[in-house]
Design a protein around this motif. Structure first.
Motif, short mmCIF file in Angstrom:
data_model
loop_
_atom_site.label_atom_id
_atom_site.label_comp_id
_atom_site.label_asym_id
_atom_site.label_seq_id
_atom_site.Cartn_x
_atom_site.Cartn_y
_atom_site.Cartn_z
N CYS A 167 9.37 -4.80 -2.13
CA CYS A 167 9.20 -3.38 -1.79
C CYS A 167 10.57 -2.73 -1.64
O CYS A 167 11.42 -3.22 -0.89
N SER A 223 1.55 -1.39 -4.63
CA SER A 223 2.27 -2.54 -5.18
C SER A 223 1.62 -2.94 -6.50
O SER A 223 0.40 -3.04 -6.59
N THR A 249 6.76 -2.55 -5.66
CA THR A 249 6.31 -1.20 -5.31
C THR A 249 6.97 -0.15 -6.20
O THR A 249 8.14 -0.28 -6.57
#
Length: 397
Positions: A167, A223, A249
Motif C-alpha cells: 500500500c 487493493s 493499492t
C-alpha cells in the motif's frame, strides 16, 4: 571491510548511496557509476562525502563494465540500474570475479515479461566462478521474501497461504506521476494479473481482481491483484504453499490516467515513426512525466508493505502478518528521496552488508529467501525500516 560499486544514480541509487555512506565500518570504499556521471557527482555532493568515487558507464555495454570493474575492483556490485541491464552486469561480474546483487529481475526491452529463468540460468556459472549473485533484494521483491523466510523459520511448520500486500497511501500532489521509473512501472501494472493456486498459475485480466484491505495506521484501501516476480521464487522455495498472491493499492484518479494512457497508445513499447524518427511511445511519456526523484519534497503520507500468511504450527492453523510502514517525509529528510525509493534502497544496502559480513555468501545464484533471514531482519530495525507483527489476526484474505 569491503569495496562496493553502485550502478545507477536514480532515486533508489541515491538512497543506496546514502545508506552505504552511513555504514563506513562495512563499506570502506564506494563508487557510484551511471550513464550520466554528473548525476553521480550530485549524489556525492548531497551526501557530503568526497571520498565516494564516481564514474560514467553504459550498463548495456559489457566491455565498459568490465573495464570499470577491473579499474575499481569492487567486492560486490549493487545493480540499481534498469532491469534490462541485469544480464550485461552479471556477464561483466563473471568476467572480472565480482559478486552481484540487484533489486528486480531481468526483463527484455521488447516485451513486458517478468521471469527469473534468464538469471537462474547463470547459477552454474556463478558456482564455478565461486561468486555469489543475490537476486531481488529490494522490498518487493526482497523484504517480502525475507519476511516469508522469517515466518517459515520461526512461526510455521508449513506455510499454506501467502498474500503480499503493498500500500502506498502517500500523496505527491501531482496530477499523475509514478513512484519509480515510469517505463518499468507502467509496463508492470498494465500486464495480465497472475497468481499461484494448487500447483498452477492462474491468469487474470489486468487489475481484474480487487478488494478493500485495511492497512495499519492507514485504513481501508482498494487493493488490486498483480503478478509480481517474487511469487515465482517463493512457491519454488516453499512447496507447501497452496496459494500465493500479490496485491497493490491504486487510487481511482491514478487508474483513470493509466486507462487513458493505454487507450491513446502511450503505453506502447514498440517503435513508431514520428517525422522520420523512431520513438517508443512509453519512453516518450517517461520524458514528460514528473521524475520520481523529484517527488520527495512535497510527499506526505506513508507506505505499508507486508506479508499476510496462514499455515500450520504444531498441527494447528495460525495467521501471521509482518509489515513495515515508511513515512515519505522522513525518507525525504534523511536521503532527499521519497518512501518508495527508500524502501527499495535500504534493503539493497543491507543485502550487500550481509554479503560483506560473510553471512550471505555462497557460490551460485540465489533469491533472498534462500539465506538466513535473522541478521537481515535485525538490520531492518537498525537501518530505518522497522517491522511489526500481528499474530492470529484477521488477514481479510
Amino acid at each position: 571491510m569491503g569495496r562496493v560499486l553502485i550502478i545507477g544514480a536514480g532515486g533508489v541509487g541515491t538512497v543506496v548511496a546514502h545508506k552505504v555512506a552511513q555504514n563506513p565500518d562495512v563499506f570502506t570504499d564506494v563508487m557510484i557509476a551511471s550513464r550520466t556521471k554528473s548525476k553521480c557527482d550530485n549524489v556525492v555532493k548531497a551526501i557530503g562525502n568526497p571520498n565516494i568515487k564516481t564514474a560514467q558507464v553504459d550498463a548495456d555495454n559489457v566491455d565498459e563494465l568490465v573495464n570499470l570493474f577491473n579499474e575499481f575492483k569492487p567486492d560486490i556490485v549493487i545493480n540499481v540500474a534498469l532491469p534490462y541491464q541485469d544480464l550485461t552486469i552479471m556477464d561483466a561480474c563473471l568476467k572480472t570475479g565480482v559478486n552481484y546483487l540487484d533489486t528486480a529481475n531481468y526483463e527484455p526491452k521488447d516485451v513486458a515479461h517478468f521471469e527469473y529463468s534468464w538469471q537462474w540460468a547463470y547459477k552454474k556459472r556463478f558456482e564455478d566462478a565461486g561468486l555469489t549473485a543475490i537476486l531481488g533484494c529490494g522490498f518487493d521483491p526482497g523484504v517480502s521474501g525475507i519476511f516469508t523466510a522469517y515466518a517459515a523459520k520461526h512461526h510455521f511448520d508449513e506455510i499454506q497461504y501467502l498474500d503480499i500486500v503493498d500500500c502506498n497511501a502517500g500523496n505527491h500532489h501531482k496530477a499523475f506521476a509514478t513512484n519509480f521509473n515510469p517505463e518499468i512501472n507502467i509496463r508492470e501494472i498494465t500486464q495480465n494479473g497472475r497468481y499461484y493456486e494448487n500447483g498452477q498459475w492462474v491468469t487474470t485480466q489486468p487489475l481484474e481482481i480487487h478488494k478493500s484491505l485495511t492497512y495499519p495506521n492507514i485504513g481501508p484501501k482498494d487493493s488490486y491483484l498483480l503478478y509480481h516476480e517474487e511469487l515465482e521464487s517463493l512457491v519454488k522455495n516453499y512447496p507447501t504453499i497452496k496459494r500465493a498472491r500479490f496485491w497493490m493499492t491504486f487510487g481511482q484518479e491514478y487508474l483513470t490516467h493509466l486507462r487513458v494512457i493505454q487507450n491513446i497508445g502511450m503505453a506502447r513499447i514498440d517503435e513508431v515513426d514520428y517525422n522520420g524518427v523512431k520513438i517508443v511511445p512509453l519512453q516518450f511519456l517517461k520524458a514528460v512525466l514528473p521524475n520520481p526523484q523529484d517527488l520527495g519534497e512535497n510527499y506526505d503520507g506513508e507506505t505499508s508493505i507486508g506479508c499476510r500468511i496462514r499455515g500450520l504450527k504444531d498441527g494447528k492453523e495460525h495467521t501471521y502478518y509482518v509489515y513495515n510502514n515508511c513515512s515519505h517525509h522522513a525518507a525525504y529528510l534523511e536521503t532527499g528521496m521519497q518512501g518508495v525509493s527508500y524502501t527499495t534502497g535500504v534493503p539493497a544496502m543491507i543485502g550487500a552488508m550481509m554479503f560483506l559480513k560473510g553471512l550471505w555468501k555462497k557460490p551460485g545464484v540465489f533469491n533472498v529467501e534462500e539465506f538466513d533471514p535473522d541478521p537481515f531482519m535485525e538490520q531492518l530495525n537498525k537501518q530505518g525500516l522497522p517491522w511489526h507483527e500481528v499474530f492470529d489476526g484477521d488477514l481479510e484474505l
